[in-house]
Design a protein around this motif. Sequence first.
Motif, short mmCIF file in Angstrom:
data_model
loop_
_atom_site.label_atom_id
_atom_site.label_comp_id
_atom_site.label_asym_id
_atom_site.label_seq_id
_atom_site.Cartn_x
_atom_site.Cartn_y
_atom_site.Cartn_z
N ALA A 87 0.82 -1.17 -0.27
CA ALA A 87 -0.39 0.68 -0.08
C ALA A 87 0.81 1.44 0.05
O ALA A 87 0.73 2.28 -0.75
N ARG A 88 2.36 1.49 0.72
CA ARG A 88 2.84 2.23 0.64
C ARG A 88 3.34 2.74 -0.33
O ARG A 88 4.11 3.52 -0.62
N ASP A 89 3.89 1.79 -1.97
CA ASP A 89 4.68 2.18 -2.64
C ASP A 89 3.31 2.77 -4.18
O ASP A 89 3.71 2.86 -4.99
N ILE A 90 1.70 2.39 -3.39
CA ILE A 90 1.11 2.95 -4.81
C ILE A 90 1.16 4.55 -5.36
O ILE A 90 1.44 5.62 -3.98
N ASP A 91 1.67 5.06 -6.57
CA ASP A 91 1.82 5.90 -6.77
C ASP A 91 0.43 6.82 -7.59
O ASP A 91 -0.29 6.39 -8.15
N ARG A 130 -8.89 3.83 -2.97
CA ARG A 130 -9.41 3.83 -1.40
C ARG A 130 -8.82 2.98 -0.30
O ARG A 130 -8.50 3.27 1.02
N THR A 131 -7.26 2.26 -1.14
CA THR A 131 -6.48 1.19 -0.35
C THR A 131 -5.43 2.43 0.28
O THR A 131 -5.14 2.01 1.20
N GLY A 139 -3.09 5.74 9.70
CA GLY A 139 -1.34 5.88 10.33
C GLY A 139 -0.67 5.58 9.90
O GLY A 139 1.21 5.80 10.24
N GLY A 140 -0.29 4.88 7.98
CA GLY A 140 0.68 4.54 7.56
C GLY A 140 1.18 5.24 6.79
O GLY A 140 0.81 5.77 6.70
#
Length: 140
Positions: A87-91, A130-131, A139-140
Motif C-alpha cells: 500500500a505504501r508503494d502505490i503511486d 481507497r487502499t 496512520g501508515g
Amino acid sequence: MVMTVHVDIVSAEKEIFSGSAEMVFAPAEMGEVGIAPRHAPMITRLSPGEVRVKVSDKESLPYFISGGILEVQPHLVTILADTAIRARDIDEAAALQAKARAEEALADKSGKVDYATAQAQLIQAIMQLRTLERLRKRGG
C-alpha cells in the motif's frame, strides 16, 4: 501462545510477502473474507482491492491486488495476484491519472472504446486510491 497461519502473497512479477499472520483479510468476489489459522480449505477468486495481513495486535500490513486467486489450507494461505503492491508503494498521482483516463474513455460515445477494459481500469484505480486512503487513516 497466539496461533498463526503461514501467508504467501505472490504476483506475476515477484513474491510480495511470505510469513506468519494471525489473520488475513481479502476481497473475494462475493465480499471480504477473513481467514484465521485452521480455516477450512477453500479456493475463491479475488476482486481488486486491499489485502490486509494482521501479523500481530499492533501490526497489520496492507497490500493492493488487482485480482487473482485465494487458496486456503488449514496452515497456509496463498494469494496468487495478477498484480500486488505494498500500500505504501502505490503511486497516487498515477492512480489519479488512470482514474481520469478511464472516466474519459467511459464518457466517449464514439464506439471506439473498449468499455469493459475502461471499466476494469477505473475499478482498479479507485481501489488503489481507497487502499491509500485506508492506509492514511490507520496512520501508515
